[in-house]
Design a protein around this motif. Structure first.
Motif, PDB file in Angstrom:
ATOM      1  N   PRO A   1      -8.136 -23.883   1.254  1.00 26.90           N
ATOM      2  CA  PRO A   1      -7.466 -23.119   0.194  1.00 26.90           C
ATOM      3  C   PRO A   1      -7.062 -21.744   0.725  1.00 26.90           C
ATOM      4  O   PRO A   1      -7.514 -21.303   1.782  1.00 26.90           O
ATOM      5  N   GLN A   2      -6.198 -21.067  -0.024  1.00 28.83           N
ATOM      6  CA  GLN A   2      -5.722 -19.773   0.443  1.00 28.83           C
ATOM      7  C   GLN A   2      -6.853 -18.768   0.589  1.00 28.83           C
ATOM      8  O   GLN A   2      -7.788 -18.743  -0.206  1.00 28.83           O
ATOM      9  N   ARG A   3      -6.750 -17.968   1.641  1.00 28.16           N
ATOM     10  CA  ARG A   3      -7.692 -16.886   1.889  1.00 28.16           C
ATOM     11  C   ARG A   3      -6.900 -15.586   1.799  1.00 28.16           C
ATOM     12  O   ARG A   3      -5.926 -15.403   2.525  1.00 28.16           O
ATOM     13  N   ILE A   4      -7.313 -14.736   0.913  1.00 26.20           N
ATOM     14  CA  ILE A   4      -6.524 -13.550   0.600  1.00 26.20           C
ATOM     15  C   ILE A   4      -6.738 -12.458   1.638  1.00 26.20           C
ATOM     16  O   ILE A   4      -7.862 -12.052   1.921  1.00 26.20           O
ATOM     17  N   ILE A   5      -5.637 -12.014   2.212  1.00 25.83           N
ATOM     18  CA  ILE A   5      -5.638 -10.842   3.088  1.00 25.83           C
ATOM     19  C   ILE A   5      -5.487  -9.580   2.246  1.00 25.83           C
ATOM     20  O   ILE A   5      -6.173  -8.588   2.449  1.00 25.83           O
ATOM     21  N   ASP A   6      -4.568  -9.649   1.265  1.00 29.26           N
ATOM     22  CA  ASP A   6      -4.332  -8.512   0.382  1.00 29.26           C
ATOM     23  C   ASP A   6      -3.702  -9.022  -0.913  1.00 29.26           C
ATOM     24  O   ASP A   6      -2.924  -9.977  -0.890  1.00 29.26           O
ATOM     25  N   ALA A   7      -4.064  -8.388  -2.029  1.00 30.06           N
ATOM     26  CA  ALA A   7      -3.532  -8.791  -3.336  1.00 30.06           C
ATOM     27  C   ALA A   7      -2.805  -7.645  -4.030  1.00 30.06           C
ATOM     28  O   ALA A   7      -2.613  -7.682  -5.248  1.00 30.06           O
ATOM     29  N   SER A   8      -2.390  -6.638  -3.265  1.00 31.43           N
ATOM     30  CA  SER A   8      -1.780  -5.465  -3.885  1.00 31.43           C
ATOM     31  C   SER A   8      -0.474  -5.041  -3.232  1.00 31.43           C
ATOM     32  O   SER A   8       0.055  -3.970  -3.538  1.00 31.43           O
ATOM     33  N   THR A   9       0.069  -5.877  -2.341  1.00 28.00           N
ATOM     34  CA  THR A   9       1.325  -5.547  -1.679  1.00 28.00           C
ATOM     35  C   THR A   9       2.479  -5.946  -2.590  1.00 28.00           C
ATOM     36  O   THR A   9       2.696  -7.137  -2.831  1.00 28.00           O
ATOM     37  N   ILE A  10       3.227  -4.988  -3.090  1.00 32.98           N
ATOM     38  CA  ILE A  10       4.222  -5.245  -4.122  1.00 32.98           C
ATOM     39  C   ILE A  10       5.503  -5.812  -3.498  1.00 32.98           C
ATOM     40  O   ILE A  10       6.098  -5.220  -2.602  1.00 32.98           O
ATOM     41  N   LEU A  11       5.882  -6.997  -3.979  1.00 31.41           N
ATOM     42  CA  LEU A  11       7.096  -7.676  -3.523  1.00 31.41           C
ATOM     43  C   LEU A  11       7.166  -7.784  -1.998  1.00 31.41           C
ATOM     44  O   LEU A  11       8.112  -7.298  -1.361  1.00 31.41           O
ATOM     45  N   PRO A  12       6.196  -8.433  -1.381  1.00 34.33           N
ATOM     46  CA  PRO A  12       6.287  -8.625   0.071  1.00 34.33           C
ATOM     47  C   PRO A  12       7.477  -9.517   0.406  1.00 34.33           C
ATOM     48  O   PRO A  12       7.809 -10.452  -0.339  1.00 34.33           O
ATOM     49  N   SER A  13       8.122  -9.251   1.545  1.00 36.14           N
ATOM     50  CA  SER A  13       9.316 -10.018   1.900  1.00 36.14           C
ATOM     51  C   SER A  13       9.192 -10.765   3.219  1.00 36.14           C
ATOM     52  O   SER A  13       9.812 -11.817   3.383  1.00 36.14           O
TER      53      SER A  13
ATOM     54  N   GLY B   1     -11.616 -11.114  14.784  1.00 34.38           N
ATOM     55  CA  GLY B   1     -10.991 -12.229  15.486  1.00 34.38           C
ATOM     56  C   GLY B   1     -11.220 -13.562  14.821  1.00 34.38           C
ATOM     57  O   GLY B   1     -10.821 -14.602  15.368  1.00 34.38           O
ATOM     58  N   LEU B   2     -11.821 -13.540  13.636  1.00 31.11           N
ATOM     59  CA  LEU B   2     -12.138 -14.777  12.907  1.00 31.11           C
ATOM     60  C   LEU B   2     -11.338 -14.907  11.621  1.00 31.11           C
ATOM     61  O   LEU B   2     -11.569 -15.825  10.826  1.00 31.11           O
ATOM     62  N   GLY B   3     -10.415 -13.970  11.401  1.00 30.29           N
ATOM     63  CA  GLY B   3      -9.596 -14.038  10.202  1.00 30.29           C
ATOM     64  C   GLY B   3     -10.111 -13.226   9.045  1.00 30.29           C
ATOM     65  O   GLY B   3      -9.670 -13.435   7.905  1.00 30.29           O
ATOM     66  N   ASP B   4     -11.026 -12.298   9.297  1.00 27.96           N
ATOM     67  CA  ASP B   4     -11.447 -11.340   8.272  1.00 27.96           C
ATOM     68  C   ASP B   4     -10.626 -10.068   8.475  1.00 27.96           C
ATOM     69  O   ASP B   4     -10.662  -9.471   9.554  1.00 27.96           O
ATOM     70  N   PHE B   5      -9.921  -9.663   7.420  1.00 30.15           N
ATOM     71  CA  PHE B   5      -8.946  -8.590   7.576  1.00 30.15           C
ATOM     72  C   PHE B   5      -9.380  -7.314   6.879  1.00 30.15           C
ATOM     73  O   PHE B   5      -9.991  -7.341   5.801  1.00 30.15           O
ATOM     74  N   GLY B   6      -9.052  -6.189   7.524  1.00 29.07           N
ATOM     75  CA  GLY B   6      -9.360  -4.881   6.986  1.00 29.07           C
ATOM     76  C   GLY B   6      -8.347  -4.452   5.939  1.00 29.07           C
ATOM     77  O   GLY B   6      -7.444  -5.208   5.562  1.00 29.07           O
ATOM     78  N   PRO B   7      -8.477  -3.225   5.456  1.00 28.17           N
ATOM     79  CA  PRO B   7      -7.600  -2.727   4.387  1.00 28.17           C
ATOM     80  C   PRO B   7      -6.179  -2.473   4.880  1.00 28.17           C
ATOM     81  O   PRO B   7      -5.896  -2.430   6.077  1.00 28.17           O
ATOM     82  N   LYS B   8      -5.300  -2.281   3.932  1.00 28.09           N
ATOM     83  CA  LYS B   8      -3.902  -1.997   4.188  1.00 28.09           C
ATOM     84  C   LYS B   8      -3.766  -0.702   4.996  1.00 28.09           C
ATOM     85  O   LYS B   8      -4.361   0.318   4.671  1.00 28.09           O
ATOM     86  N   GLN B   9      -2.969  -0.759   6.068  1.00 33.56           N
ATOM     87  CA  GLN B   9      -2.649   0.420   6.870  1.00 33.56           C
ATOM     88  C   GLN B   9      -1.133   0.578   6.888  1.00 33.56           C
ATOM     89  O   GLN B   9      -0.413  -0.304   7.343  1.00 33.56           O
ATOM     90  N   VAL B  10      -0.660   1.686   6.375  1.00 32.07           N
ATOM     91  CA  VAL B  10       0.772   1.903   6.184  1.00 32.07           C
ATOM     92  C   VAL B  10       1.396   2.469   7.454  1.00 32.07           C
ATOM     93  O   VAL B  10       0.970   3.509   7.963  1.00 32.07           O
ATOM     94  N   VAL B  11       2.393   1.760   7.960  1.00 26.10           N
ATOM     95  CA  VAL B  11       3.176   2.250   9.092  1.00 26.10           C
ATOM     96  C   VAL B  11       4.206   3.260   8.605  1.00 26.10           C
ATOM     97  O   VAL B  11       4.395   4.319   9.190  1.00 26.10           O
ATOM     98  N   THR B  12       4.890   2.910   7.511  1.00 26.57           N
ATOM     99  CA  THR B  12       5.856   3.810   6.876  1.00 26.57           C
ATOM    100  C   THR B  12       5.973   3.438   5.412  1.00 26.57           C
ATOM    101  O   THR B  12       5.787   2.279   5.052  1.00 26.57           O
ATOM    102  N   ASN B  13       6.281   4.409   4.584  1.00 21.30           N
ATOM    103  CA  ASN B  13       6.607   4.131   3.185  1.00 21.30           C
ATOM    104  C   ASN B  13       7.989   4.679   2.833  1.00 21.30           C
ATOM    105  O   ASN B  13       8.285   4.959   1.682  1.00 21.30           O
ATOM    106  N   SER B  14       8.824   4.793   3.861  1.00 20.11           N
ATOM    107  CA  SER B  14      10.192   5.261   3.643  1.00 20.11           C
ATOM    108  C   SER B  14      11.228   4.216   4.038  1.00 20.11           C
ATOM    109  O   SER B  14      12.410   4.534   4.159  1.00 20.11           O
ATOM    110  N   ALA B  15      10.778   2.969   4.236  1.00 16.46           N
ATOM    111  CA  ALA B  15      11.701   1.873   4.535  1.00 16.46           C
ATOM    112  C   ALA B  15      12.192   1.309   3.203  1.00 16.46           C
ATOM    113  O   ALA B  15      11.678   0.320   2.692  1.00 16.46           O
ATOM    114  N   LEU B  16      13.181   1.958   2.611  1.00 15.71           N
ATOM    115  CA  LEU B  16      13.639   1.633   1.271  1.00 15.71           C
ATOM    116  C   LEU B  16      14.051   0.168   1.190  1.00 15.71           C
ATOM    117  O   LEU B  16      14.899  -0.301   1.933  1.00 15.71           O
TER     118      LEU B  16
END
Length: 458
Positions: A124-136, A169-184
């Motif tokens: 079943p799905q394993r959630i990396i993140d549940a708060s990324t708005i409109l991922p593309s 290395g086993l598929g456990d992921f850390g929190p969101k790290q923002v590279v940029t928030n100006s990529a409109l």
């Protein structure tokens, strides 16, 4: 008298750019399909496919049953990923098989599915993140240089490029790290070493302000520098797809991009290997709403060509890198039998040593592939009346010709000559029972013609 000059001329005429066979439909049940990729899901050494279908909220895979491009039915990985628009594959848990990643376009989910047995049975799905708005888009790369695959996502809703560390290395992921928030309205992202320092940088589209940026990985650990502008366009829609690869053969990675509103494919030269990019070089401006750009060597000449889907005019096309330096041909149409193609991909589907093409078209629910007929840097040339049968062959291969056959050469898939026999007749039989199963190429040489044919030994 045998004309060697005629034979040479004929040989030169078929040492040419890639030719593609007719459309081979894999499925017409991928409802609202957005993306298709090729990946060995079941560990048997051939290319299966995985797809993301927005209309049915599904990610599915299909097995390459024989290694030659005969595909089985859709096998669902998930049917509940709301408005899924993208799929990726990587070994996330270090067990040497391919796991699957996806995003929920409206559900704000970034997830992965473990390949439990290496044969295509998924968790079943394993959630990396549940708060990324409109991922593309979702891709993987070793962002922090620790030897495992991290995850990078573009977010239209957050105007952001984000990455998530694979912490163990086993598929456990850390929190969101923002590279940029100006990529409109950030739409597309690609990972590559752009500045030659042996770590992974990012290049991304900002379709809202019609810009193309790159981001330097400053320390090789995932600390990224500010937006660095490659180009800005004034056309409606902006850039919707980006890719990085060495276009001009100088051992650094250049950037390719597709413009939705401008109907253009372009490339930007990495002029110094340090990510100083030159001006826009237009490959074409005649496509109508190109959705994707992809690059790989399609004609077996050692340089990379460009592949694209042209959505509104229903075409899958490619452009030959004619000199290996980034001078491209006019469009070469692979097919027009798609209804609003959104995705293209290339890989060796039939295990014959060249790159075939995949397409996914959203309006007709179709995933299809197109055989690359270029083998041994020559193209199959079936139009001169020479008949070869049966194919596939088990023991005796029969060759008949309206011309006198002077010799037949047999090559393996590694381009090695393994047999040559001389004749002076119009009918020839070759004993294939002594060969192992696989792909072979025969070259039939007659007085005024050379014909190249791909043979499958069962």
């Amino acid at each position: 008298m045998r004309s060697y000059f005629s034979i040479l001329l004929c040989f030169l005429c078929i040492v040419a750019s890639a030719q593609f066979g007719p459309q081979q439909v894999i499925t017409t049940e991928a409802i609202g399909v957005e993306l298709v990729i090729a990946v060995d899901i079941d560990g048997d050494g051939d290319m299966d496919i995985a797809s993301a279908s927005r209309g049915s909220d599904t990610i599915a895979w299909q097995e390459n049953l024989d290694g030659l491009g005969a595909f089985g039915p859709q096998q669902m990985i998930t049917t509940s990923l709301d408005q899924t628009v993208y799929v990726a594959a990587a070994d996330l848990d270090g067990d040497w098989d391919m796991d699957i990643l996806g995003i929920s376009g409206f559900g704000d989910l970034v997830v992965w599915f473990e390949n439990l047995d290496g044969l295509g049975s998924f968790s079943p799905q394993r959630i990396i993140d549940a708060s990324t708005i409109l991922p593309s888009e979702i891709i993987t790369a070793d962002i922090d240089g620790d030897g495992d695959e991290d995850v990078v996502v573009s977010s239209r809703g957050e105007n952001a490029i984000i990455w998530f560390e694979n912490t163990n290395g086993l598929g456990d992921f850390g929190p969101k790290q923002v590279v940029t928030n100006s990529a409109l309205s950030g739409f597309s992202v690609y990972a590559s070493d752009l500045d030659g320092d042996l770590d992974i940088d990012l290049v991304a589209t900002s379709s809202g302000n019609k810009r193309l940026y790159w981001y330097e990985n400053l320390d090789g650990l995932g600390t990224f520098g500010p937006d660095q502008l490659i180009v800005e366009t004034s056309d409606f829609g902006g850039f919707v797809s980006v890719f990085a690869i060495d276009i001009d053969g100088d051992d650094d990675n250049d950037v390719l991009a597709a413009e939705f509103g401008g109907d253009r494919l372009s490339w930007f030269e990495n002029t110094d290997g340090l990510a100083t990019f030159g001006p826009q070089q237009i490959i074409t401006s005649t496509l109508i709403t190109p959705y994707m750009v992809f690059s790989i060597d399609l004609d077996n000449d050692g340089d990379v060509d460009v592949l694209s889907a042209s959505g509104t005019d229903d075409k899958v096309v490619w452009f030959e890198n004619t000199d290996g330096l980034g001078t491209f041909s006019t469009e070469k149409v692979i097919t027009t039998l798609t209804d609003n193609p959104r995705s293209v991909y290339a890989a060796d589907i039939d295990n014959d040593g060249d790159n075939d093409v995949l397409s996914a078209s959203i309006a007709d629910y179709k995933i299809a592939w197109y055989e690359n007929l270029t083998v041994l840097n020559v193209s199959e040339n079936p139009s001169v009346g020479i008949a070869v049968h049966p194919n596939p062959v088990t023991d005796i291969l029969n060759i008949t010709s309206p011309l006198v056959i002077y010799s037949v050469e047999v090559y393996n898939i590694g381009s090695q000559l393994i047999e040559r026999n001389s004749y002076h007749q119009q009918s020839v039989a070759i004993d294939y029972s002594k060969y192992s199963s696989g792909i072979y190429i025969i070259k039939v040489i007659s007085d005024t013609n050379i014909q190249v044919v791909k043979i499958v030994k069962k």
